[in-house]
Design an enzyme around this catalytic site. Structure first.
Site, PDB file in Angstrom:
ATOM      1  N   TRP A 144      37.765 -18.313  25.107  1.00 23.51           N
ATOM      2  CA  TRP A 144      37.563 -18.649  23.932  1.00 23.51           C
ATOM      3  C   TRP A 144      36.452 -18.189  23.144  1.00 23.51           C
ATOM      4  O   TRP A 144      35.560 -17.618  23.278  1.00 23.51           O
ATOM      5  CB  TRP A 144      37.171 -20.593  24.282  1.00 23.51           C
ATOM      6  CG  TRP A 144      38.421 -20.872  24.728  1.00 23.51           C
ATOM      7  CD1 TRP A 144      37.780 -21.757  26.167  1.00 23.51           C
ATOM      8  CD2 TRP A 144      39.273 -22.052  24.024  1.00 23.51           C
ATOM      9  NE1 TRP A 144      39.535 -22.673  26.015  1.00 23.51           N
ATOM     10  CE2 TRP A 144      39.681 -23.266  24.643  1.00 23.51           C
ATOM     11  CE3 TRP A 144      39.502 -21.959  22.449  1.00 23.51           C
ATOM     12  CZ2 TRP A 144      41.088 -23.298  24.267  1.00 23.51           C
ATOM     13  CZ3 TRP A 144      40.703 -21.890  22.164  1.00 23.51           C
ATOM     14  CH2 TRP A 144      41.325 -22.891  23.305  1.00 23.51           C
ATOM     15  N   THR A 154      34.224 -25.905  30.232  1.00 22.43           N
ATOM     16  CA  THR A 154      35.170 -24.879  29.404  1.00 22.43           C
ATOM     17  C   THR A 154      33.892 -25.535  28.127  1.00 22.43           C
ATOM     18  O   THR A 154      33.703 -25.872  28.105  1.00 22.43           O
ATOM     19  CB  THR A 154      36.554 -26.650  29.180  1.00 22.43           C
ATOM     20  OG1 THR A 154      37.362 -25.810  28.075  1.00 22.43           O
ATOM     21  CG2 THR A 154      36.237 -27.475  29.099  1.00 22.43           C
TER      22      THR A 154
HETATM   23  P1  AMP Z   1      41.405 -23.959  28.635  1.00 26.23           P
HETATM   24  O1  AMP Z   1      41.203 -25.644  28.669  1.00 26.23           O
HETATM   25  O2  AMP Z   1      41.291 -22.998  28.320  1.00 26.23           O
HETATM   26  O3  AMP Z   1      42.512 -23.431  29.238  1.00 26.23           O
HETATM   27  O4  AMP Z   1      42.251 -24.398  27.368  1.00 26.23           O
HETATM   28  C1  AMP Z   1      42.968 -25.589  26.939  1.00 26.23           C
HETATM   29  C2  AMP Z   1      44.032 -25.082  25.406  1.00 26.23           C
HETATM   30  O5  AMP Z   1      44.403 -24.055  25.281  1.00 26.23           O
HETATM   31  C3  AMP Z   1      44.863 -26.311  24.787  1.00 26.23           C
HETATM   32  O6  AMP Z   1      43.447 -27.377  24.356  1.00 26.23           O
HETATM   33  C4  AMP Z   1      45.039 -25.644  24.077  1.00 26.23           C
HETATM   34  O7  AMP Z   1      44.528 -25.807  22.400  1.00 26.23           O
HETATM   35  C5  AMP Z   1      45.674 -24.152  24.609  1.00 26.23           C
HETATM   36  N1  AMP Z   1      47.170 -23.583  25.349  1.00 26.23           N
HETATM   37  C6  AMP Z   1      47.244 -24.150  26.687  1.00 26.23           C
HETATM   38  N2  AMP Z   1      48.446 -23.533  26.811  1.00 26.23           N
HETATM   39  C7  AMP Z   1      49.254 -23.207  25.659  1.00 26.23           C
HETATM   40  C8  AMP Z   1      50.268 -23.228  24.929  1.00 26.23           C
HETATM   41  N3  AMP Z   1      51.019 -23.115  26.331  1.00 26.23           N
HETATM   42  N4  AMP Z   1      50.401 -23.394  24.073  1.00 26.23           N
HETATM   43  C9  AMP Z   1      48.902 -23.050  23.095  1.00 26.23           C
HETATM   44  N5  AMP Z   1      48.151 -23.060  23.087  1.00 26.23           N
HETATM   45  C10 AMP Z   1      47.916 -23.947  24.492  1.00 26.23           C
END
Ligand code: AMP
Length: 539
Positions: free
Chosen positions: A440, A181
């Site tokens: 990201w 990540t």
């Molecule tokens: P990833 O590890 O790339 O899946 O990203 C995770 C991050 O995405 C979380 O820590 C949040 O900052 C953001 N995120 C995931 N789901 C949501 C959601 N439903 N609403 C807002 N932000 C989210």
């Protein structure tokens, strides 16, 4: 009770035994192909035996660079079935980050989709541990390639053993998968998933109050299989005997709509950008979406208007969920409680647009700046801390573990409020990252690059709301006195372009006299975001 280990191979064995006739419908570059779970199981065993012949040993990592299709699904089970570790590589990372994660994970073999081969060819000389490349292609011949030694996936399967026995001496806490990540800056961080974590997470996907995934479903994971295992859906779907529809490479909203209609998809999952695209397609075309019983939407906040339109106009239940790579990912999901069903529509929508309540099995704490838990009043803000059996407890061989994992809790970097019902709403994030269409972008990396320009005094990059991508970067730049009025945006873009992928480039560069700062001299990004929040709608 019996201490029976929870392993991935038992999931595939269940599909082979009890759901042999159920299907996986897979779109690849040559078209749509259908396989039964009997066939998928046999192909999985052949692949496991082939990988063993290539020298892959228990505990070693095998990387995949692939879209959502049946071969990737086979790798999902063959690699852990061999006792090795499935490392799904995010194809959208910058080439240098792909090199870093392959070397850091010490991948022994890479399974690569034919169209993604050029990505690896460019960096092959920097890969330190890869002993073999396997190309996944529908064609009889391998494409011209400089990779070596290189193998044809289907040829390997042909020579493989259809009766291969998945290894039995697996501890349920052994690693089964891993995924990197993005970090605020620097290289991505690795998260390792155990067999036990994946099995328990799959069980959570089947609970009636979460995704309620079942044998009766036709599930189409649109979220890539290189993003937290397509949110764990392929694992759970195999275990439950759920029909799977895998949309393959370079799909369009039209293709998704066609696949939903043709294959009677009941449940699908992806980031808001996907659903915004589908909505536009539905508005323009004439589709029958009546088979859909749920769209799972996560990865970024689901806009209220999106939920409303899908539900009121298209009668498709739209479920907002939240999770992270570190959390397998499902931990929070938005559902009305039984006594909230009769609330006025607007109030129901307000609840549903929040990220939701905790999935059974995980625990949370929301801690304010003073280190104390905040009141559950929907107003006090704090960082969301999580723990549970499908939440990582470290980053793989990474110093940065101590920043995020403390006292048995994962510090998510997400700032939330909690209401009286225990429902969380994400209001901010402490991590300095921008999420554009589910991927990201590091604001810090862009800032550092800009500030390395000889005419730039300082630069701050912030996320600005965007209709299609949810967030896009906008750069705020203060030029050095002698450069003011002389250096143009275009010059700065020309300077950034060779350093970043196109989609990382800021949507705008705004020149300022000064960047607002906190008392300790940090950029006051919140003030900048507030100032620029209408930037896209205004431009
Ligand atoms: P990833 O590890 O790339 O899946 O990203 C995770 C991050 O995405 C979380 O820590 C949040 O900052 C953001 N995120 C995931 N789901 C949501 C959601 N439903 N609403 C807002 N932000 C989210």
């Amino acid at each position: 009770m019996m201490n029976v280990p929870l392993t991935l191979s038992s999931m595939m064995e269940r599909a082979e035994t009890y759901f042999a006739k159920k299907q996986v419908i897979s779109r690849t570059s040559s078209g749509v192909h259908t396989f039964t779970y009997r066939e998928i199981g046999e192909r999985t065993r052949r692949l496991a035996s082939a990988l063993e012949k290539l020298g892959v040993k228990k505990g070693e990592r095998v990387g995949t660079l692939a879209w959502n299709h049946h071969r990737h699904l086979e790798a999902y089970f063959a690699i852990p079935g061999l006792g090795a570790v499935l490392h799904t590589i995010n194809i959208r990372l910058a080439p240098q980050q792909i090199v870093y994660i392959i070397n850091h994970a010490e991948d022994q073999v890479l399974l690569i989709d034919d169209d993604l081969v050029p990505l690896i060819e460019k960096v092959k000389d920097e890969l330190k541990t890869v002993k073999a490349f396997v190309i996944m292609t529908d064609k009889d011949e391998l494409p011209e390639t400089s990779l070596e030694p290189v193998y044809h996936y289907e040829n390997l399967l042909e020579e493989g053993n259809p009766g291969f026995e998945f290894v039995k001496d697996i501890d349920e806490n052994d690693p089964a998968g891993m995924c990197y990540t993005s970090a605020t800056t620097g290289n991505p961080k690795g998260v390792v998933y155990s067999h036990r974590g994946i099995v328990l997470h799959s069980m959570a996907l089947g609970l009636a109050d979460t995704a309620a995934l079942s044998e009766r479903d036709v599930a189409m994971p649109v979220v890539p299989m290189f993003h937290v295992n397509a949110w764990g859906l392929p694992f759970a779907a195999v275990w439950f005997g759920t029909t799977q529809v895998m949309p393959g490479p370079y799909f369009t909203p039209k293709l998704l709509a066609d696949m939903i209609q043709e294959h009677q998809v009941t449940l699908t999952a992806g980031v808001p950008t996907i659903w915004l695209g589908l909505l536009k397609e539905l508005e323009e075309g004439d589709y029958d979406m009546s088979s859909l019983r749920a769209i799972l939407c996560g990865g970024s906040a689901a806009p209220k208007g999106l939920i409303h339109t899908f539900e009121s106009k298209y009668k498709i239940p739209f479920v907002h969920a939240y999770g992270m790579t570190e959390t397998s990912p499902l931990v929070v999901l938005s559902r009305l409680k039984s006594y909230q069903q009769d609330l006025p529509e607007e109030a129901r929508l307000d609840i549903r647009a929040k990220q939701g309540g905790l999935v059974p099995g995980v625990e949370m704490k929301v801690v304010g700046k003073d280190g104390k838990e905040v009141a559950w009043n929907g107003e006090e803000m704090g960082e969301l801390l999580l723990r549970g059996p499908w939440i990582a407890d470290e980053y793989y061989q990474d110093e940065r573990t101590k920043e995020a994992f403390q006292d048995g809790w994962l510090h998510t970097g997400d700032v939330v409020t909690v209401d009286e019902e225990g429902v969380i709403k994400i209001v901010d994030r402490t991590k300095d990252l921008i999420k554009s269409g589910g991927e990201w972008i590091s604001s810090v990396d862009l800032e550092n690059a800009l500030m390395a320009h000889e005419d730039v005094f300082e630069a701050a990059v912030v996320a600005v709301p965007h209709e299609k991508w949810q967030e896009r970067p906008v750069a705020c730049v203060v030029l050095k006195d002698n450069a003011r009025g002389k250096v143009t945006k275009e010059e700065l873009y020309d300077y950034l372009k060779p350093q970043f992928a196109k989609w990382w480039l800021p949507d705008d560069i705004v020149f300022m006299d000064e960047i607002p700062k906190t008392s300790v001299g940090k950029f006051l990004k919140r003030a900048l975001r507030e100032q620029l929040k209408d930037h896209h709608s205004a431009s």
